[in-house]
Design a protein around this motif. Structure first.
Motif, PDB file in Angstrom:
ATOM      1  N   TRP A  18       0.999  -1.157   0.117  1.00  0.00           N
ATOM      2  CA  TRP A  18       0.226   0.153   0.106  1.00  0.00           C
ATOM      3  C   TRP A  18       0.915   1.224   0.003  1.00  0.00           C
ATOM      4  O   TRP A  18       0.233   2.237   0.154  1.00  0.00           O
ATOM      5  CB  TRP A  18      -1.029   0.053   1.301  1.00  0.00           C
ATOM      6  N   GLY A  20       2.670   3.362  -2.337  1.00  0.00           N
ATOM      7  CA  GLY A  20       2.258   4.405  -3.185  1.00  0.00           C
ATOM      8  C   GLY A  20       3.456   5.042  -3.590  1.00  0.00           C
ATOM      9  O   GLY A  20       3.215   5.565  -4.870  1.00  0.00           O
ATOM     10  N   GLY A  23       4.844   9.981  -5.325  1.00  0.00           N
ATOM     11  CA  GLY A  23       3.797  10.440  -6.374  1.00  0.00           C
ATOM     12  C   GLY A  23       2.474  10.634  -5.674  1.00  0.00           C
ATOM     13  O   GLY A  23       1.750  11.596  -6.324  1.00  0.00           O
ATOM     14  N   TRP A  24       2.086  10.217  -4.857  1.00  0.00           N
ATOM     15  CA  TRP A  24       0.757  10.352  -4.085  1.00  0.00           C
ATOM     16  C   TRP A  24       0.641  11.614  -3.221  1.00  0.00           C
ATOM     17  O   TRP A  24      -0.269  11.963  -3.220  1.00  0.00           O
ATOM     18  CB  TRP A  24       0.642   9.175  -3.065  1.00  0.00           C
ATOM     19  N   PHE A  25       1.967  12.044  -2.890  1.00  0.00           N
ATOM     20  CA  PHE A  25       1.969  13.570  -2.109  1.00  0.00           C
ATOM     21  C   PHE A  25       1.501  14.575  -3.271  1.00  0.00           C
ATOM     22  O   PHE A  25       1.219  15.695  -2.734  1.00  0.00           O
ATOM     23  CB  PHE A  25       3.403  13.689  -1.653  1.00  0.00           C
ATOM     24  N   ILE A  27      -0.724  13.917  -6.001  1.00  0.00           N
ATOM     25  CA  ILE A  27      -1.951  13.390  -6.614  1.00  0.00           C
ATOM     26  C   ILE A  27      -3.044  13.766  -5.749  1.00  0.00           C
ATOM     27  O   ILE A  27      -4.230  14.248  -6.017  1.00  0.00           O
ATOM     28  CB  ILE A  27      -1.964  12.202  -7.230  1.00  0.00           C
ATOM     29  N   PHE A  28      -2.755  13.352  -4.238  1.00  0.00           N
ATOM     30  CA  PHE A  28      -4.043  13.544  -3.209  1.00  0.00           C
ATOM     31  C   PHE A  28      -4.271  15.051  -3.269  1.00  0.00           C
ATOM     32  O   PHE A  28      -5.631  15.436  -3.232  1.00  0.00           O
ATOM     33  CB  PHE A  28      -3.528  12.908  -1.908  1.00  0.00           C
ATOM     34  N   LEU A  31      -6.542  16.045  -6.168  1.00  0.00           N
ATOM     35  CA  LEU A  31      -7.828  15.141  -6.207  1.00  0.00           C
ATOM     36  C   LEU A  31      -8.732  16.001  -5.029  1.00  0.00           C
ATOM     37  O   LEU A  31      -9.934  16.158  -5.374  1.00  0.00           O
ATOM     38  CB  LEU A  31      -7.764  13.832  -5.824  1.00  0.00           C
ATOM     39  N   TRP A  32      -8.057  16.370  -3.599  1.00  0.00           N
ATOM     40  CA  TRP A  32      -8.924  17.103  -2.788  1.00  0.00           C
ATOM     41  C   TRP A  32      -9.275  18.498  -3.388  1.00  0.00           C
ATOM     42  O   TRP A  32     -10.312  19.219  -3.269  1.00  0.00           O
ATOM     43  CB  TRP A  32      -8.106  17.367  -1.422  1.00  0.00           C
TER      44      TRP A  32
END
Length: 101
Positions: A18, A20, A23-25, A27-28, A31-32
């Motif tokens: 899980w 990630g 890159g998730w720092f 993308i999230f 998205l928010w």
């Protein structure tokens, strides 16, 4: 040498599972931000249309008296003079031409 236990022990550190990655720092937050913008846009559209009307799927079609009168005239249930006199009454004027006193 690579047993299932060794792979499971190193999985979080090797990018498995899980995690990630970094890159998730990026993308999230995007998205928010898009979610918040969508909510604000929907609220603004509802405010512009008026909250009292309710959502489009909950409104009752054909409850406007002028629209009902127009439908009756289009179906031929009433003639033009009756349509004009009733329309004048609905709009609040007393003259059949639709002029207010």
């Amino acid at each position: 040498m690579n047993t299932l236990a060794q792979i499971a022990a190193h999985a979080p550190h090797d990018g498995w599972g899980w995690g990630g990655g970094p890159g998730w720092f990026v993308i999230f937050p995007i998205l928010w931000f898009l979610l918040i913008v969508a909510v604000v846009v929907l609220i603004a559209r509802a405010a512009r249309r008026g909250f009292r009307q309710g959502p489009p799927w909950a409104r009752q079609a054909g409850t406007d008296p002028v629209a009902i009168l127009g439908e009756r005239y289009a179906r031929g249930e009433i003639d033009e003079s009756e349509y004009r006199s009733r329309l004048a009454v609905l709009r609040g004027s007393t003259e059949p031409g639709g002029r207010t006193n």
